[in-house]
Design a protein around this motif. Sequence first.
Motif, PDB file in Angstrom:
ATOM      1  N   PHE A 398       0.861  -1.196   0.000  1.00 50.07           N
ATOM      2  CA  PHE A 398       0.000   0.000   0.000  1.00 50.07           C
ATOM      3  C   PHE A 398       0.888   1.233   0.000  1.00 50.07           C
ATOM      4  O   PHE A 398       1.508   1.569   1.001  1.00 50.07           O
ATOM      5  CB  PHE A 398      -0.902  -0.041   1.227  1.00 50.07           C
ATOM      6  N   LYS A 399       0.946   1.930  -1.122  1.00 49.64           N
ATOM      7  CA  LYS A 399       1.896   3.032  -1.251  1.00 49.64           C
ATOM      8  C   LYS A 399       1.305   4.401  -0.938  1.00 49.64           C
ATOM      9  O   LYS A 399       1.770   5.090  -0.049  1.00 49.64           O
ATOM     10  CB  LYS A 399       2.497   3.032  -2.659  1.00 49.64           C
ATOM     11  N   ALA A 400       0.273   4.831  -1.697  1.00 47.62           N
ATOM     12  CA  ALA A 400      -0.220   6.211  -1.553  1.00 47.62           C
ATOM     13  C   ALA A 400      -1.703   6.234  -1.246  1.00 47.62           C
ATOM     14  O   ALA A 400      -2.490   5.484  -1.831  1.00 47.62           O
ATOM     15  CB  ALA A 400       0.069   7.006  -2.826  1.00 47.62           C
ATOM     16  N   LEU A 401      -2.090   7.104  -0.325  1.00 55.71           N
ATOM     17  CA  LEU A 401      -3.489   7.401  -0.036  1.00 55.71           C
ATOM     18  C   LEU A 401      -3.718   8.866  -0.364  1.00 55.71           C
ATOM     19  O   LEU A 401      -3.080   9.749   0.226  1.00 55.71           O
ATOM     20  CB  LEU A 401      -3.817   7.138   1.434  1.00 55.71           C
ATOM     21  N   VAL A 402      -4.597   9.144  -1.336  1.00 53.74           N
ATOM     22  CA  VAL A 402      -4.930  10.514  -1.722  1.00 53.74           C
ATOM     23  C   VAL A 402      -6.308  10.834  -1.166  1.00 53.74           C
ATOM     24  O   VAL A 402      -7.279  10.106  -1.433  1.00 53.74           O
ATOM     25  CB  VAL A 402      -4.925  10.683  -3.250  1.00 53.74           C
ATOM     26  N   CYS A 403      -6.412  11.895  -0.396  1.00 49.36           N
ATOM     27  CA  CYS A 403      -7.676  12.336   0.190  1.00 49.36           C
ATOM     28  C   CYS A 403      -8.104  13.625  -0.499  1.00 49.36           C
ATOM     29  O   CYS A 403      -7.499  14.689  -0.285  1.00 49.36           O
ATOM     30  CB  CYS A 403      -7.538  12.555   1.688  1.00 49.36           C
ATOM     31  N   ASP A 404      -9.143  13.537  -1.338  1.00 44.57           N
ATOM     32  CA  ASP A 404      -9.642  14.704  -2.051  1.00 44.57           C
ATOM     33  C   ASP A 404     -10.663  15.421  -1.173  1.00 44.57           C
ATOM     34  O   ASP A 404     -11.320  14.811  -0.327  1.00 44.57           O
ATOM     35  CB  ASP A 404     -10.286  14.272  -3.371  1.00 44.57           C
ATOM     36  N   GLU A 405     -10.818  16.745  -1.398  1.00 43.60           N
ATOM     37  CA  GLU A 405     -11.716  17.551  -0.558  1.00 43.60           C
ATOM     38  C   GLU A 405     -11.392  17.279   0.919  1.00 43.60           C
ATOM     39  O   GLU A 405     -12.276  17.043   1.750  1.00 43.60           O
ATOM     40  CB  GLU A 405     -13.178  17.214  -0.851  1.00 43.60           C
ATOM     41  N   ALA A 406     -10.104  17.351   1.247  1.00 38.90           N
ATOM     42  CA  ALA A 406      -9.635  16.892   2.554  1.00 38.90           C
ATOM     43  C   ALA A 406     -10.145  17.740   3.709  1.00 38.90           C
ATOM     44  O   ALA A 406     -10.137  17.283   4.861  1.00 38.90           O
ATOM     45  CB  ALA A 406      -8.101  16.869   2.562  1.00 38.90           C
ATOM     46  N   HIS A 407     -10.608  18.958   3.440  1.00 39.78           N
ATOM     47  CA  HIS A 407     -11.147  19.778   4.526  1.00 39.78           C
ATOM     48  C   HIS A 407     -12.364  19.123   5.172  1.00 39.78           C
ATOM     49  O   HIS A 407     -12.703  19.419   6.318  1.00 39.78           O
ATOM     50  CB  HIS A 407     -11.523  21.169   4.005  1.00 39.78           C
ATOM     51  N   ARG A 408     -13.025  18.213   4.407  1.00 44.03           N
ATOM     52  CA  ARG A 408     -14.189  17.522   4.950  1.00 44.03           C
ATOM     53  C   ARG A 408     -13.792  16.501   6.021  1.00 44.03           C
ATOM     54  O   ARG A 408     -14.647  15.969   6.727  1.00 44.03           O
ATOM     55  CB  ARG A 408     -14.956  16.802   3.833  1.00 44.03           C
ATOM     56  N   THR A 446      -7.003  20.027  -1.133  1.00 42.05           N
ATOM     57  CA  THR A 446      -8.169  20.871  -0.891  1.00 42.05           C
ATOM     58  C   THR A 446      -7.967  22.236  -1.539  1.00 42.05           C
ATOM     59  O   THR A 446      -6.837  22.644  -1.817  1.00 42.05           O
ATOM     60  CB  THR A 446      -8.410  21.055   0.623  1.00 42.05           C
ATOM     61  N   ALA A 447      -9.081  22.911  -1.786  1.00 44.04           N
ATOM     62  CA  ALA A 447      -9.036  24.315  -2.206  1.00 44.04           C
ATOM     63  C   ALA A 447      -9.317  25.230  -1.026  1.00 44.04           C
ATOM     64  O   ALA A 447      -9.028  26.424  -1.081  1.00 44.04           O
ATOM     65  CB  ALA A 447     -10.063  24.561  -3.312  1.00 44.04           C
ATOM     66  N   THR A 448      -9.893  24.667   0.046  1.00 45.24           N
ATOM     67  CA  THR A 448     -10.336  25.472   1.186  1.00 45.24           C
ATOM     68  C   THR A 448      -9.929  24.789   2.489  1.00 45.24           C
ATOM     69  O   THR A 448     -10.739  24.111   3.122  1.00 45.24           O
ATOM     70  CB  THR A 448     -11.871  25.647   1.170  1.00 45.24           C
ATOM     71  N   PRO A 449      -8.667  24.923   2.892  1.00 47.72           N
ATOM     72  CA  PRO A 449      -8.217  24.253   4.119  1.00 47.72           C
ATOM     73  C   PRO A 449      -8.992  24.743   5.341  1.00 47.72           C
ATOM     74  O   PRO A 449      -9.255  25.942   5.468  1.00 47.72           O
ATOM     75  CB  PRO A 449      -6.734  24.624   4.196  1.00 47.72           C
TER      76      PRO A 449
END
Length: 624
Positions: A398-408, A446-449
């Motif tokens: 398991f190499k990479a975990l990408v969290c999109d819209e991470a502010h949520r 994220t665009a909005t931390p």
Amino acid sequence: MLQTREPYRQRDLRQVDDGYVVTVPDGNPEGVLREAVGTLEDRSREQTDGVWLEHLTADVAPLIRDWNLDGCWRWQDWPERNHVMPEGTPATDVGIDLVARRRDDGQWVAIQAKARQLDDRGAGAPINSPEMNKFLGAASDRGIWAERWVAVNGDVRLAGHSPGKVAMSGAPVKVVNVALAVEIQYNALAPLTELEPCPHCEGEAAPGTDPTNEQAPPVQLRSCMQREAIAAAVGRLRENEQADEPGIPRGEARGRIVLPCGTGKTRIALRIVEELTYAGEFSVVLCPSIALVAQIRREFLENAEMPLRVMAVCSDQGVAADEEKVANDDDATLDRGMETVDVIKGCPVTTDSTEIAEWIEGRRDGRASDAISVIFGTYQSAGRISDGIAAAGAADGFKALVCDEAHRTAGVRRRRRSTAADERLRDFTLCHDREAFPATYRVYQTATPRIYGDAAMAEAAGRSKKADWVVRHMDDQSVFGVELYRRSYADAVRNKWLSDYRIIAMGVGDQEALDIANLLVLEADQKAAEEAAEVSSRSGSGRAARRAKRGERLPTTGDYLKGMAFALAIGGGAMTNDGRPVPIKSCIGFLNTIARSRAMTDVLQSAAVRQWITDLRGGAWLQA
């Protein structure tokens, strides 16, 4: 420094391991798709039998990466028909027009092609139940057919089949708009427009500025910025993997990328995954909605430079299940998209942790060993993915975990799980847990931390001392890691990655406008009452009738006043302070439910609103 790898190009699949010919046009995929675009346009106004759409779909299917197929044949040309189907199955006219094979797992897809004569909006008559019955019956065996598609040449919907009836007859039925898919794939393969030298890299001043002005730095192309972000992120993650960071053990690295919407975070995430994940290993991408799972998966497949093997993990419970409830609920864990899992085609879609584990275990088998395996899932299904990883014993791969819209995934939550809402919030924050997701690298985008001020943090700290609260904000490096890359909205506008905008405040408060808005509400109420009465008499169900009543489904007087201001802007009523007109070519209006949006669309084209704008402007209504 980034690794140098052989660019991935879709293989010529005429000769495959299984020993038979695959109908992928040789030579230039872009040329095949260009010809298909022309054919679809030429045929769109014709009333035809659809055979042409069968041939076209067979040709383009292996080229459309979002479909993830390695072959497609007309039924009579399918080389495995006698091997797969029961003995005695006829070679013609069984109800299945085409058969496709999924690239990753070799599962079969049954396809029926339906060509329609399209109107000016690209829409055609819906496909009714009698047209589908033969296909549904012929492709009912789940042991053979992993998916069933209806290939159409435009905006064509299914009519007359309830989801329950379709589900009982076999695998899910998914409508595939061939024209849209071909156009998207053609645009993805078209030559890049940003081939000119980057002024930022050349050290040139921004166009139209004084080159001696040190306050006007050179414009940077978006593609250049993306390469810069990828290099910065990959380099820092690898460096931190070998270092001891506060709260993060050696051998693991985390970081944040903050970029405005529309600047290419998905493309950046793809390249980071490709750089950090080798063939036979796997990575995971999490996002908050089914719509984003479908979108990000599609962009990964369309733009990958390495072979990808993909799976989607999400349930079919989005906003469509209860639109009103979601529209009026501020729960950050709710899926507010309108899509269902039907938009995800050509790969396994599940929430079964056993299936997930088996898929992960197969990443080093056969052709899968040559590909990077990627799971695309929702935060809501993070627990199922975590269980699958554990069952597969695959932490080492398991190499990479990408969290999109991470502010949520940031915020304040209870430590104990006592309600359904607490359980959902737990799933949204599970991505931070290294035991649940033992990834080497974590990337939060994220665009909005979400950052808390001093007062909020003091209050949150007081709660956390009671041992019942967990506080996470995106400046916490032990959770979200270091900042890998950041650019502002001002940067995006100045470099022309995004269009600039202006805010125009328009007020509509005269008595005539108020009278019209009240009249529109009255007419909508009367129409809703009539529809409710019709539903009640037809179904005999009081519940169905109540569902058809106004409730919160229709716009209010205030909504209509806002809409009338919107119509006035489109109609040429926007003026500067000195009285000059502000030309507005298009507008987008937002309402929080589909029902309200449809009602508003109807009334803004009504005679009363048109006349009101004409009277105000002293001239003819401007058609938008």
